[in-house]
Design a protein around this motif. Structure first.
Motif, PDB file in Angstrom:
ATOM      1  N   MET A 206       0.857  -1.192   0.000  1.00  0.00           N
ATOM      2  CA  MET A 206       0.000   0.000   0.000  1.00  0.00           C
ATOM      3  C   MET A 206       0.894   1.243   0.000  1.00  0.00           C
ATOM      4  SD  MET A 206      -2.961  -1.397   2.613  1.00  0.00           S
ATOM      5  CE  MET A 206      -4.078  -0.019   2.315  1.00  0.00           C
ATOM      6  N   LEU A 207       1.397   1.577  -1.194  1.00  0.00           N
ATOM      7  CA  LEU A 207       2.460   2.566  -1.323  1.00  0.00           C
ATOM      8  C   LEU A 207       2.014   3.979  -0.970  1.00  0.00           C
ATOM      9  CD1 LEU A 207       4.205   1.319  -4.585  1.00  0.00           C
ATOM     10  CD2 LEU A 207       4.715   0.756  -2.205  1.00  0.00           C
ATOM     11  N   THR A 208       0.768   4.341  -1.300  1.00  0.00           N
ATOM     12  CA  THR A 208       0.329   5.701  -0.994  1.00  0.00           C
ATOM     13  C   THR A 208       0.219   5.909   0.518  1.00  0.00           C
ATOM     14  OG1 THR A 208      -1.982   5.037  -1.271  1.00  0.00           O
ATOM     15  CG2 THR A 208      -0.887   6.009  -3.179  1.00  0.00           C
ATOM     16  N   ARG A 209      -0.239   4.881   1.212  1.00  0.00           N
ATOM     17  CA  ARG A 209      -0.326   4.991   2.675  1.00  0.00           C
ATOM     18  C   ARG A 209       1.075   5.068   3.278  1.00  0.00           C
ATOM     19  NH1 ARG A 209      -3.808   7.182   6.068  1.00  0.00           N
ATOM     20  NH2 ARG A 209      -3.566   6.323   8.148  1.00  0.00           N
ATOM     21  N   VAL A 210       2.006   4.316   2.721  1.00  0.00           N
ATOM     22  CA  VAL A 210       3.397   4.366   3.184  1.00  0.00           C
ATOM     23  C   VAL A 210       3.951   5.777   3.009  1.00  0.00           C
ATOM     24  CG1 VAL A 210       5.750   3.587   2.696  1.00  0.00           C
ATOM     25  CG2 VAL A 210       3.889   1.922   2.820  1.00  0.00           C
ATOM     26  N   ALA A 211       3.694   6.382   1.853  1.00  0.00           N
ATOM     27  CA  ALA A 211       4.209   7.723   1.574  1.00  0.00           C
ATOM     28  C   ALA A 211       3.655   8.740   2.559  1.00  0.00           C
ATOM     29  CB  ALA A 211       3.865   8.125   0.142  1.00  0.00           C
ATOM     30  N   TYR A 212       2.351   8.661   2.823  1.00  0.00           N
ATOM     31  CA  TYR A 212       1.744   9.595   3.782  1.00  0.00           C
ATOM     32  C   TYR A 212       2.391   9.449   5.154  1.00  0.00           C
ATOM     33  CZ  TYR A 212      -1.450  11.254   7.343  1.00  0.00           C
ATOM     34  OH  TYR A 212      -1.964  11.871   8.463  1.00  0.00           O
ATOM     35  N   LEU A 213       2.538   8.213   5.631  1.00  0.00           N
ATOM     36  CA  LEU A 213       3.087   8.008   6.971  1.00  0.00           C
ATOM     37  C   LEU A 213       4.564   8.393   7.051  1.00  0.00           C
ATOM     38  CD1 LEU A 213       1.331   4.696   8.070  1.00  0.00           C
ATOM     39  CD2 LEU A 213       0.918   7.001   8.930  1.00  0.00           C
ATOM     40  N   ARG A 214       5.279   8.296   5.935  1.00  0.00           N
ATOM     41  CA  ARG A 214       6.676   8.763   5.935  1.00  0.00           C
ATOM     42  C   ARG A 214       6.735  10.273   6.197  1.00  0.00           C
ATOM     43  NH1 ARG A 214      10.402   5.029   4.606  1.00  0.00           N
ATOM     44  NH2 ARG A 214       9.856   3.306   3.186  1.00  0.00           N
ATOM     45  N   ILE A 215       5.772  11.009   5.663  1.00  0.00           N
ATOM     46  CA  ILE A 215       5.732  12.452   5.902  1.00  0.00           C
ATOM     47  C   ILE A 215       5.430  12.735   7.375  1.00  0.00           C
ATOM     48  CG2 ILE A 215       4.471  14.578   5.381  1.00  0.00           C
ATOM     49  CD1 ILE A 215       6.387  13.700   3.154  1.00  0.00           C
ATOM     50  N   VAL A 216       4.470  11.992   7.942  1.00  0.00           N
ATOM     51  CA  VAL A 216       4.154  12.143   9.369  1.00  0.00           C
ATOM     52  C   VAL A 216       5.373  11.774  10.212  1.00  0.00           C
ATOM     53  CG1 VAL A 216       2.637  11.417  11.240  1.00  0.00           C
ATOM     54  CG2 VAL A 216       1.721  11.628   8.928  1.00  0.00           C
ATOM     55  N   LEU A 217       6.052  10.689   9.822  1.00  0.00           N
ATOM     56  CA  LEU A 217       7.254  10.262  10.531  1.00  0.00           C
ATOM     57  C   LEU A 217       8.344  11.317  10.442  1.00  0.00           C
ATOM     58  CD1 LEU A 217       9.026   8.194  12.012  1.00  0.00           C
ATOM     59  CD2 LEU A 217       9.409   7.050   9.812  1.00  0.00           C
ATOM     60  N   ALA A 218       8.501  11.931   9.276  1.00  0.00           N
ATOM     61  CA  ALA A 218       9.521  12.974   9.099  1.00  0.00           C
ATOM     62  C   ALA A 218       9.276  14.134  10.062  1.00  0.00           C
ATOM     63  CB  ALA A 218       9.523  13.468   7.661  1.00  0.00           C
ATOM     64  N   GLU A 219       8.015  14.523  10.235  1.00  0.00           N
ATOM     65  CA  GLU A 219       7.704  15.602  11.190  1.00  0.00           C
ATOM     66  C   GLU A 219       8.108  15.210  12.610  1.00  0.00           C
ATOM     67  OE1 GLU A 219       4.217  18.516   9.920  1.00  0.00           O
ATOM     68  OE2 GLU A 219       3.468  16.495  10.311  1.00  0.00           O
ATOM     69  N   SER A 220       7.846  13.963  12.968  1.00  0.00           N
ATOM     70  CA  SER A 220       8.209  13.490  14.310  1.00  0.00           C
ATOM     71  C   SER A 220       9.720  13.451  14.487  1.00  0.00           C
ATOM     72  CB  SER A 220       7.616  12.103  14.553  1.00  0.00           C
ATOM     73  OG  SER A 220       6.208  12.138  14.453  1.00  0.00           O
ATOM     74  N   LEU A 221      10.430  13.016  13.453  1.00  0.00           N
ATOM     75  CA  LEU A 221      11.891  12.960  13.517  1.00  0.00           C
ATOM     76  C   LEU A 221      12.500  14.354  13.638  1.00  0.00           C
ATOM     77  CD1 LEU A 221      12.399  10.180  10.834  1.00  0.00           C
ATOM     78  CD2 LEU A 221      13.099   9.993  13.236  1.00  0.00           C
ATOM     79  N   LEU A 222      11.952  15.308  12.904  1.00  0.00           N
ATOM     80  CA  LEU A 222      12.443  16.684  13.008  1.00  0.00           C
ATOM     81  C   LEU A 222      12.229  17.225  14.419  1.00  0.00           C
ATOM     82  CD1 LEU A 222      11.242  18.276   9.634  1.00  0.00           C
ATOM     83  CD2 LEU A 222      13.609  17.862  10.339  1.00  0.00           C
ATOM     84  N   ALA A 223      11.043  16.935  14.971  1.00  0.00           N
ATOM     85  CA  ALA A 223      10.744  17.401  16.332  1.00  0.00           C
ATOM     86  C   ALA A 223      11.678  16.767  17.354  1.00  0.00           C
ATOM     87  CB  ALA A 223       9.293  17.105  16.682  1.00  0.00           C
TER      88      ALA A 223
END
Length: 281
Positions: A206-223
């Motif tokens: 489910m590649l589109t869901r993976v892409a969305y969660l990578r963006i959410v993960l990136a925000e968490s990693l930056l924080a």
């Protein structure tokens, strides 16, 4: 009833075909199959419990078609008939449909009451249904900013989803829990949950869901001040976001984000804007 076996199996096959048509969005075809199921079941010896299942299936179809007033008008007699016939599993599923319809029509209190009434009604042999009910309860608590209750029930739902072997439900729940942790500022726990969700969705393709969660993960990693890891997640997500047109073509935040990542100074405002756009879509 050895004399009605043919009609029974024709009805069951038509009901299954209609439900399949609904799941793939072929609503007119689904309606035709439900008509055939109705006709076949009328020739069986004990038709009442079979015909009420067809009525229920038709209302699920109406729900999918967003005809919520129709569902709310005709569902109570179905629920009452299930209760009269002692069909507990079907009764619970009809009540669940009622809760979902209340939710879609903005009747949040009635929706939550409906889901809470179901919470104690499932047996150990129904982990998938249990997971669905608990997830809806948790989502409503999260909407009301009751994070403590939401997380407790999300965790219960995740245990039930794992017990059912439903990989998609487990991945969805891990993602929801991760997003809730992120909003609470619990970034370490958010990162762990989001990575688990991404692994689950990747396994399912489910590649589109993976892409969305990578963006959410990136925000968490930056924080969490893990900027380099955030850049990797963004770079992994962007090709899918663009190839699948997950945001509007020419969306300015995409270019801003690409340039900022290339310069190793991730534009957090652009990242947030992309996440919000992905959530809407």
């Amino acid at each position: 009833g050895v004399f009605d076996e043919r009609d029974y199996f024709l009805g069951e096959a038509a009901l299954l075909a209609g439900s399949t048509g609904r799941l793939i969005g072929k609503f007119e075809i689904a309606e035709d199959w439900f008509d055939l199921a109705d006709l076949a079941f009328r020739h069986t010896i004990n038709a009442a419990p079979l015909l009420i299942r067809v009525s229920h299936a038709r209302l699920v179809l109406r729900y999918e078609m967003r005809r919520y007033a129709h569902v709310l008008a005709l569902l109570p007699p179905v629920i009452a008939e299930y209760q009269r016939l002692g069909m507990k599993t079907e009764f619970n599923k009809a009540k669940f449909l009622e809760g979902l319809t209340f939710k879609e029509t903005g009747r949040a209190d009635e929706s939550l009451d409906c889901f809470l009434s179901l919470r104690a009604s499932f047996g150990p042999e129904e982990p998938s249904f249990q997971s669905l009910v608990l997830t809806n309860i948790a989502e409503e608590y999260a909407r009301r900013d009751d994070s403590e209750n939401a997380l407790t029930i999300y965790q219960e739902a995740y245990v039930a989803a794992n017990a059912s072997g439903d990989r998609m439900a487990a991945a969805q729940l891990k993602g929801s829990i991760g997003e809730l942790y992120r909003t609470q500022g619990r970034f370490g726990e958010a990162i762990e949950c989001l990575r688990a969700a991404i692994a689950g969705y990747s396994f399912l393709g489910m590649l589109t869901r993976v892409a969305y969660l990578r963006i959410v993960l990136a925000e968490s990693l930056l924080a969490a001040k893990r900027d380099r890891e955030a850049e990797w997640e963004i770079l992994a997500a962007l090709p899918t976001i663009q190839a699948q047109q997950m945001v509007l073509e020419g969306f300015a935040a995409i270019e801003l984000l690409k340039v900022s990542v290339a310069n190793k100074k991730t534009d957090r405002a652009a990242l947030n804007q992309i996440r919000q756009e992905l959530q809407k879509n």
